[in-house]
Design a protein around this motif. Structure first.
Motif, PDB file in Angstrom:
ATOM      1  N   LEU A 184     134.603 -14.310  -5.536  1.00 11.01           N
ATOM      2  CA  LEU A 184     134.591 -13.561  -6.787  1.00 11.01           C
ATOM      3  C   LEU A 184     135.809 -13.870  -7.645  1.00 11.01           C
ATOM      4  O   LEU A 184     135.775 -13.726  -8.866  1.00 11.01           O
ATOM      5  CB  LEU A 184     134.539 -12.052  -6.497  1.00 11.01           C
ATOM      6  CG  LEU A 184     133.219 -11.533  -5.917  1.00 11.01           C
ATOM      7  CD1 LEU A 184     133.337 -10.046  -5.617  1.00 11.01           C
ATOM      8  CD2 LEU A 184     132.073 -11.787  -6.887  1.00 11.01           C
ATOM      9  N   GLN A 185     136.883 -14.302  -6.987  1.00 14.99           N
ATOM     10  CA  GLN A 185     138.109 -14.636  -7.720  1.00 14.99           C
ATOM     11  C   GLN A 185     138.168 -16.124  -8.087  1.00 14.99           C
ATOM     12  O   GLN A 185     139.177 -16.599  -8.605  1.00 14.99           O
ATOM     13  CB  GLN A 185     139.340 -14.254  -6.887  1.00 14.99           C
ATOM     14  CG  GLN A 185     139.434 -12.751  -6.634  1.00 14.99           C
ATOM     15  CD  GLN A 185     140.605 -12.390  -5.747  1.00 14.99           C
ATOM     16  OE1 GLN A 185     141.614 -11.871  -6.222  1.00 14.99           O
ATOM     17  NE2 GLN A 185     140.495 -12.659  -4.467  1.00 14.99           N
ATOM     18  N   GLY A 186     137.122 -16.848  -7.804  1.00 18.43           N
ATOM     19  CA  GLY A 186     137.075 -18.255  -8.186  1.00 18.43           C
ATOM     20  C   GLY A 186     137.720 -19.199  -7.201  1.00 18.43           C
ATOM     21  O   GLY A 186     137.958 -20.369  -7.511  1.00 18.43           O
ATOM     22  N   ILE A 187     138.028 -18.720  -5.984  1.00 14.17           N
ATOM     23  CA  ILE A 187     138.634 -19.576  -4.964  1.00 14.17           C
ATOM     24  C   ILE A 187     137.510 -20.220  -4.166  1.00 14.17           C
ATOM     25  O   ILE A 187     136.816 -19.549  -3.405  1.00 14.17           O
ATOM     26  CB  ILE A 187     139.565 -18.762  -4.038  1.00 14.17           C
ATOM     27  CG1 ILE A 187     140.641 -18.063  -4.861  1.00 14.17           C
ATOM     28  CG2 ILE A 187     140.190 -19.663  -2.984  1.00 14.17           C
ATOM     29  CD1 ILE A 187     141.537 -17.143  -4.051  1.00 14.17           C
ATOM     30  N   PRO A 213     149.402 -27.352 -16.824  1.00 15.08           N
ATOM     31  CA  PRO A 213     150.226 -26.466 -15.998  1.00 15.08           C
ATOM     32  C   PRO A 213     149.339 -25.697 -15.021  1.00 15.08           C
ATOM     33  O   PRO A 213     148.292 -25.188 -15.389  1.00 15.08           O
ATOM     34  CB  PRO A 213     150.866 -25.520 -17.033  1.00 15.08           C
ATOM     35  CG  PRO A 213     150.785 -26.259 -18.324  1.00 15.08           C
ATOM     36  CD  PRO A 213     149.541 -27.100 -18.254  1.00 15.08           C
ATOM     37  N   LYS A 214     149.756 -25.630 -13.763  1.00 15.91           N
ATOM     38  CA  LYS A 214     148.950 -24.975 -12.740  1.00 15.91           C
ATOM     39  C   LYS A 214     149.434 -23.542 -12.510  1.00 15.91           C
ATOM     40  O   LYS A 214     150.625 -23.283 -12.454  1.00 15.91           O
ATOM     41  CB  LYS A 214     149.011 -25.768 -11.434  1.00 15.91           C
ATOM     42  CG  LYS A 214     148.356 -27.143 -11.558  1.00 15.91           C
ATOM     43  CD  LYS A 214     148.381 -27.873 -10.234  1.00 15.91           C
ATOM     44  CE  LYS A 214     147.693 -29.237 -10.356  1.00 15.91           C
ATOM     45  NZ  LYS A 214     147.723 -29.982  -9.097  1.00 15.91           N
ATOM     46  N   GLU A 215     148.467 -22.655 -12.360  1.00 15.97           N
ATOM     47  CA  GLU A 215     148.762 -21.243 -12.130  1.00 15.97           C
ATOM     48  C   GLU A 215     149.042 -21.030 -10.642  1.00 15.97           C
ATOM     49  O   GLU A 215     148.269 -21.464  -9.797  1.00 15.97           O
ATOM     50  CB  GLU A 215     147.556 -20.408 -12.572  1.00 15.97           C
ATOM     51  CG  GLU A 215     147.782 -18.924 -12.538  1.00 15.97           C
ATOM     52  CD  GLU A 215     146.555 -18.173 -13.053  1.00 15.97           C
ATOM     53  OE1 GLU A 215     146.745 -17.118 -13.682  1.00 15.97           O
ATOM     54  OE2 GLU A 215     145.419 -18.646 -12.822  1.00 15.97           O
ATOM     55  N   MET A 262     147.781 -15.996 -10.277  1.00  9.99           N
ATOM     56  CA  MET A 262     146.330 -15.910 -10.370  1.00  9.99           C
ATOM     57  C   MET A 262     145.826 -14.559  -9.855  1.00  9.99           C
ATOM     58  O   MET A 262     144.994 -13.910 -10.486  1.00  9.99           O
ATOM     59  CB  MET A 262     145.672 -17.028  -9.559  1.00  9.99           C
ATOM     60  CG  MET A 262     144.153 -17.030  -9.675  1.00  9.99           C
ATOM     61  SD  MET A 262     143.340 -17.957  -8.362  1.00  9.99           S
ATOM     62  CE  MET A 262     143.695 -16.909  -6.956  1.00  9.99           C
ATOM     63  N   LEU A 263     146.362 -14.116  -8.687  1.00 10.88           N
ATOM     64  CA  LEU A 263     145.933 -12.847  -8.127  1.00 10.88           C
ATOM     65  C   LEU A 263     146.329 -11.674  -9.020  1.00 10.88           C
ATOM     66  O   LEU A 263     145.570 -10.719  -9.176  1.00 10.88           O
ATOM     67  CB  LEU A 263     146.517 -12.670  -6.725  1.00 10.88           C
ATOM     68  CG  LEU A 263     145.966 -13.622  -5.658  1.00 10.88           C
ATOM     69  CD1 LEU A 263     146.698 -13.431  -4.344  1.00 10.88           C
ATOM     70  CD2 LEU A 263     144.472 -13.410  -5.465  1.00 10.88           C
TER      71      LEU A 263
END
Length: 229
Positions: free
Chosen positions: A65-68, A115-117, A122-123
């Motif tokens: 659900l969080q896109g992981i 740039p990476k989050e 992200m959480l």
């Protein structure tokens, strides 16, 4: 926030959480909420699927659900630093591949320069978005309330009393029904049966307090039912 009181950093806590999630899809209620994100963050690794099947199922579901993506086929994010680097792209120089960061969230190669989050950011973002969705849903929630209002005697004009109540007892977002019915109580006395619709920011207690404040005309006020629309 509310929720279970387990320390999932040890096996005892993981076992307790696993039992808690036995018949549940989410930590609280029937939909994804900030509480799921909060508990997801407490785990430092994916729960063992053999020892904690319910916790494992919930963990993978919340991650999705969080896109992981691909989490069930790989070590948890916390262990990613110790995992071997992915194979170099076909035709790419091996030394250049060693310098590439491992993309634990499965981003496309053409996004490498962006740039990476971080996982923490992200959480935090996902938790904030879940809280915003929950607040928006609650704000839009409407409740139908059925009430009964009893007068003191048979001489009272109940329609005039009902009109007075619906005119004077008001709140922003609260809407009284278009009409009412009169039902027999005893000895010729009747009661007013009516409804009103209120939002999340309205107070049924305040409605009751204002109506009972008309003490010369109102003997009692009772909420019969409340139904979420």
């Amino acid at each position: 926030m509310a929720g279970p009181k387990f320390d999932v950093s040890d096996d005892k806590g993981k076992a307790a959480f696993n039992g808690f999630m036995g018949a549940k899809s989410y930590v609280e209620g029937w939909s994804f909420s900030p509480l799921d994100v909060e508990w997801y963050q407490k785990f430092d690794a994916i729960p063992d699927a053999q020892k904690y099947p319910h916790a494992y199922r919930w963990f993978i579901h919340i991650a999705a659900l969080q896109g992981i993506r691909g989490l069930s086929m790989s070590p948890p994010v916390a262990a990613a630093a110790s995992a071997p680097a992915p194979a170099a792209k076909k035709g790419a120089d091996a030394s250049a591949a060693d310098d590439d960061d491992f993309d634990v969230f499965g981003d496309d190669d053409d996004a490498d320069d962006e740039p990476k989050e971080s996982r923490a950011d992200m959480l935090a973002r996902l938790k904030s978005e879940a809280e915003a969705r929950a607040a928006s849903k609650e704000k839009k929630q409407r409740t139908l309330v059925s009430v009964e209002i009893k007068p003191w005697d048979v001489e009272q004009d109940l329609m005039a009393l009902w009109k007075k109540i619906t005119t004077e007892v008001t709140q922003d977002g609260l809407k009284w029904g278009e009409n009412c019915t009169l039902a027999d109580v005893a000895y010729g006395i009747k009661k007013i049966c009516t409804t009103f619709v209120m939002g999340a920011n309205n107070s049924a207690d305040e409605v009751e307090e204002k109506i009972l404040g008309m003490e010369d005309e109102v003997q009692s006020f009772e909420i019969i039912s409340m139904s979420v629309l």
